[in-house]
Structures are given as C-alpha cells and as structure tokens.
Design a protein around this motif. Structure first.
Motif, PDB file in Angstrom:
ATOM      1  N   ALA A 132       0.860  -1.186   0.000  1.00  0.00           N
ATOM      2  CA  ALA A 132       0.000   0.000   0.000  1.00  0.00           C
ATOM      3  C   ALA A 132       0.891   1.228   0.000  1.00  0.00           C
ATOM      4  N   GLU A 133       0.503   2.223  -0.799  1.00  0.00           N
ATOM      5  CA  GLU A 133       1.270   3.477  -0.876  1.00  0.00           C
ATOM      6  C   GLU A 133       2.754   3.204  -1.099  1.00  0.00           C
ATOM      7  N   GLY A 134       3.040   2.234  -1.950  1.00  0.00           N
ATOM      8  CA  GLY A 134       4.423   1.938  -2.305  1.00  0.00           C
ATOM      9  C   GLY A 134       5.209   1.203  -1.236  1.00  0.00           C
ATOM     10  N   LYS A 135       4.552   0.893  -0.094  1.00  0.00           N
ATOM     11  CA  LYS A 135       5.277   0.200   0.983  1.00  0.00           C
ATOM     12  C   LYS A 135       4.723  -1.219   1.138  1.00  0.00           C
ATOM     13  N   THR A 136       5.647  -2.131   1.501  1.00  0.00           N
ATOM     14  CA  THR A 136       5.255  -3.521   1.738  1.00  0.00           C
ATOM     15  C   THR A 136       5.416  -3.814   3.218  1.00  0.00           C
ATOM     16  N   ARG A 137       4.354  -4.385   3.852  1.00  0.00           N
ATOM     17  CA  ARG A 137       4.493  -4.743   5.263  1.00  0.00           C
ATOM     18  C   ARG A 137       3.839  -6.103   5.528  1.00  0.00           C
ATOM     19  N   TRP A 138       4.421  -6.835   6.459  1.00  0.00           N
ATOM     20  CA  TRP A 138       3.867  -8.127   6.854  1.00  0.00           C
ATOM     21  C   TRP A 138       2.635  -7.867   7.709  1.00  0.00           C
ATOM     22  N   ILE A 139       1.604  -8.701   7.528  1.00  0.00           N
ATOM     23  CA  ILE A 139       0.348  -8.535   8.257  1.00  0.00           C
ATOM     24  C   ILE A 139       0.269  -9.544   9.390  1.00  0.00           C
ATOM     25  N   ASP A 140      -0.125  -9.072  10.589  1.00  0.00           N
ATOM     26  CA  ASP A 140      -0.261  -9.959  11.744  1.00  0.00           C
ATOM     27  C   ASP A 140      -1.655 -10.574  11.793  1.00  0.00           C
ATOM     28  N   PRO A 141      -1.788 -11.730  12.490  1.00  0.00           N
ATOM     29  CA  PRO A 141      -3.116 -12.364  12.609  1.00  0.00           C
ATOM     30  C   PRO A 141      -4.116 -11.436  13.289  1.00  0.00           C
ATOM     31  N   ARG A 142      -5.412 -11.559  12.947  1.00  0.00           N
ATOM     32  CA  ARG A 142      -6.463 -10.762  13.577  1.00  0.00           C
ATOM     33  C   ARG A 142      -7.022 -11.506  14.773  1.00  0.00           C
ATOM     34  N   ALA A 143      -7.267 -10.785  15.866  1.00  0.00           N
ATOM     35  CA  ALA A 143      -7.850 -11.419  17.058  1.00  0.00           C
ATOM     36  C   ALA A 143      -9.203 -12.030  16.749  1.00  0.00           C
ATOM     37  N   GLU A 144      -9.963 -11.386  15.887  1.00  0.00           N
ATOM     38  CA  GLU A 144     -11.318 -11.846  15.541  1.00  0.00           C
ATOM     39  C   GLU A 144     -11.295 -13.232  14.918  1.00  0.00           C
ATOM     40  N   ASP A 145     -10.270 -13.531  14.106  1.00  0.00           N
ATOM     41  CA  ASP A 145     -10.196 -14.840  13.462  1.00  0.00           C
ATOM     42  C   ASP A 145     -10.038 -15.937  14.508  1.00  0.00           C
ATOM     43  N   HIS A 146      -9.265 -15.643  15.570  1.00  0.00           N
ATOM     44  CA  HIS A 146      -9.090 -16.649  16.609  1.00  0.00           C
ATOM     45  C   HIS A 146     -10.368 -16.840  17.410  1.00  0.00           C
ATOM     46  N   GLU A 147     -11.147 -15.773  17.578  1.00  0.00           N
ATOM     47  CA  GLU A 147     -12.441 -15.904  18.261  1.00  0.00           C
ATOM     48  C   GLU A 147     -13.393 -16.750  17.427  1.00  0.00           C
ATOM     49  N   ASP A 148     -13.390 -16.536  16.111  1.00  0.00           N
ATOM     50  CA  ASP A 148     -14.233 -17.330  15.209  1.00  0.00           C
ATOM     51  C   ASP A 148     -13.934 -18.805  15.393  1.00  0.00           C
ATOM     52  N   LYS A 149     -12.643 -19.154  15.438  1.00  0.00           N
ATOM     53  CA  LYS A 149     -12.254 -20.550  15.524  1.00  0.00           C
ATOM     54  C   LYS A 149     -12.756 -21.170  16.817  1.00  0.00           C
ATOM     55  N   SER A 150     -12.811 -20.391  17.887  1.00  0.00           N
ATOM     56  CA  SER A 150     -13.198 -20.966  19.177  1.00  0.00           C
ATOM     57  C   SER A 150     -14.684 -21.331  19.216  1.00  0.00           C
ATOM     58  N   ARG A 151     -15.469 -20.822  18.270  1.00  0.00           N
ATOM     59  CA  ARG A 151     -16.887 -21.225  18.148  1.00  0.00           C
ATOM     60  C   ARG A 151     -17.017 -22.737  18.047  1.00  0.00           C
ATOM     61  N   TRP A 152     -16.127 -23.348  17.254  1.00  0.00           N
ATOM     62  CA  TRP A 152     -16.263 -24.766  16.964  1.00  0.00           C
ATOM     63  C   TRP A 152     -15.937 -25.596  18.195  1.00  0.00           C
ATOM     64  N   ARG A 153     -15.018 -25.074  19.046  1.00  0.00           N
ATOM     65  CA  ARG A 153     -14.683 -25.782  20.271  1.00  0.00           C
ATOM     66  C   ARG A 153     -15.887 -25.747  21.203  1.00  0.00           C
ATOM     67  N   ALA A 154     -16.553 -24.576  21.332  1.00  0.00           N
ATOM     68  CA  ALA A 154     -17.717 -24.419  22.231  1.00  0.00           C
ATOM     69  C   ALA A 154     -18.821 -25.375  21.779  1.00  0.00           C
ATOM     70  N   ASN A 155     -19.025 -25.461  20.451  1.00  0.00           N
ATOM     71  CA  ASN A 155     -20.052 -26.357  19.923  1.00  0.00           C
ATOM     72  C   ASN A 155     -19.752 -27.803  20.266  1.00  0.00           C
ATOM     73  N   GLU A 156     -18.463 -28.158  20.209  1.00  0.00           N
ATOM     74  CA  GLU A 156     -18.039 -29.528  20.544  1.00  0.00           C
ATOM     75  C   GLU A 156     -18.473 -29.865  21.953  1.00  0.00           C
ATOM     76  N   LEU A 157     -18.280 -28.918  22.893  1.00  0.00           N
ATOM     77  CA  LEU A 157     -18.580 -29.173  24.293  1.00  0.00           C
ATOM     78  C   LEU A 157     -20.077 -29.344  24.513  1.00  0.00           C
ATOM     79  N   THR A 158     -20.896 -28.524  23.844  1.00  0.00           N
ATOM     80  CA  THR A 158     -22.340 -28.600  24.086  1.00  0.00           C
ATOM     81  C   THR A 158     -22.949 -29.834  23.442  1.00  0.00           C
ATOM     82  N   GLU A 159     -22.344 -30.342  22.352  1.00  0.00           N
ATOM     83  CA  GLU A 159     -22.940 -31.489  21.679  1.00  0.00           C
ATOM     84  C   GLU A 159     -22.717 -32.790  22.422  1.00  0.00           C
ATOM     85  N   SER A 160     -21.645 -32.872  23.195  1.00  0.00           N
ATOM     86  CA  SER A 160     -21.313 -34.157  23.876  1.00  0.00           C
ATOM     87  C   SER A 160     -21.954 -34.299  25.236  1.00  0.00           C
TER      88      SER A 160
END
Lengths: 160, 85
Positions: A132-160
């Motif tokens: 962007a604007e002629g500069k290149t930078r490495w992008i860090d992981p988003r906190a939101e993506d890790h929260e999304d992933k934890s949905r599946w763990r919560a579902n695992e617990l309630t189903e068993s």
C-alpha cells in the motif's frame, strides 16, 4: 479412515477460476444432494491496498490444509471437500480461496465450509504482505479470526 | 550433514534471506542450541527465532520441545504466527 479421493487440496500460484472449480466439483459429486461453495476475494480496503503477496511453506502448508479438511470429513457426513488456495501476488478482487463441500443434506455442507474457512484464517500456514502506498508490510493475525475458531470448540462441548 | 534452514514470513528479513544450507556441527543437538549457533553474532535474530510465538518444523513436522534432541534433520523451518489466507 477418510478415503483419499474425498479430499482435494491445491495451492495455486496462478489465477484460479472459481466457476470452473465449482462446476467440476458439482459434476464429481453429482449424486450429493447438497453442494456448498465459498469464495474469498482480496479486499481492496477502498483503494488503500494495492496488492497482497501471499507466501506458504511448500509441502507443509498443503499437508496442514489436508489434515484440517480430513477432520471436517470426520466431523460432518461429507461426500467430499475441496480447498483451492492462492499464493503469490494478488490484486483487489482476485479470488484468493475457494472451498466446496458435498453432502447428502445441506446442514453438514454449510457447517463444514464455515469450519474450514475459520481454520484457514487461523491455522493454515500462510504469511501475508500488504502493498500500500508503495510500501510492503507483513500482516499480523487478527484477534477476531481466533475468536471465530473458538466457536467450533464451544459447539463440541455442548454437543457431547 | 548439510541441513536446509528456512525462515518463513517476516523472519526472512530478520535472517537476511528465506533459505540457507548449513553444516550443523555435532555439538548442536537441539533447536535452542541451533539458534544459539546460527545467531551467535546477531542478538536480534536470536530473539526473533526464540520468540514463543515462533513455531519450528523439523522435516516438515512441528516440534513442541525446542530442547528435544535434533539429529540428522534435512530441513528445519522457523515460522512466525500464521497470518491466515
């Protein structure tokens, strides 16, 4: 054990054609009642981003995605699943990831595709640079993506 | 024996290159001692490679214990946190 022909994972270093992928997947799984597909495209952020450069660890990245996809086939009654993921330099609006799942009924296919996408955002070994604007930078992981992933763990617990 | 070292993502910059072949001395027998050896003259690189968030793969298998014995590896990869696809 998941039969190997159920799971197709490809890393593509050239532009992909998601429509052709969807068509050939549906033909392959013509006897499945439900096919769900997802297309991820590069966001332009209103013109702020010129390009993305996506890197992977050849061999390792494919195997990790194969493992996640095989897990999806164990958790849901899928007939098959496909993941195609770009690497290299991408422009805004370019297809970056295409996922498809086939099953007898739609719920399994919807949930498997959602699960795969959440895991691809967190656990798949890719490293991203933003230009962007002629500069290149490495992008860090988003906190939101890790929260999304934890949905599946919560579902695992309630189903068993 | 010759071992390929890979520095993925932003570690490529820290290591001044994404890949190098090295002859690992016998006395280097763990990931921790490998980092000490590679980054003997580069404290910034040492800190980057030893960061807890960095994952290490030996012959494409993630290893959890950096003090575990390291023998005859053909490829060792240092991976910063994945930024997702």
């Amino acid at each position: 054990m998941t039969p190997t022909n159920m799971v197709i994972v490809r890393i593509a270093d050239a532009p992909m054609d998601p429509h052709a992928e969807a068509r050939s997947f549906a033909e392959r799984f013509a006897s499945s009642g439900a096919i769900v597909t997802f297309l991820g495209q590069v966001r332009g952020e209103g013109g702020a981003v010129d390009a993305l450069s996506l890197h992977h660890y050849p061999g390792f990245t494919e195997r990790q995605i194969q493992a996640i996809t095989a897990e999806a086939c164990r958790r849901w009654p899928l007939d098959g699943a496909l993941v195609v993921h770009r690497v290299g330099v991408l422009a805004p609006a370019d297809p970056i990831v295409f996922i498809a799942a086939a099953s007898a009924h739609r719920r399994a296919a919807f949930e498997a595709v959602d699960f795969l996408m959440d895991y691809l955002k967190c656990d798949a070994p890719f490293w991203k640079q933003e230009v962007a604007e002629g500069k290149t930078r490495w992008i860090d992981p988003r906190a939101e993506d890790h929260e999304d992933k934890s949905r599946w763990r919560a579902n695992e617990l309630t189903e068993s | 024996m010759a071992t390929r070292l890979l520095f993925l993502g932003s570690l490529r910059e820290s290591a001044c290159g994404g890949e190098r072949m090295v002859d690992v001395p016998e006395r280097v027998d763990s990931i921790t001692s490998l980092v000490e050896w590679i980054a003997a003259d580069d404290p910034a690189l040492k800190a980057a490679l030893l960061a807890p968030s960095v994952r290490v793969a030996v012959d494409q298998e993630i290893i959890v214990d950096r003090r575990a014995p390291l023998r005859g590896a053909e490829e060792i990869a240092f991976m910063p946190p994945f930024s997702g696809g």
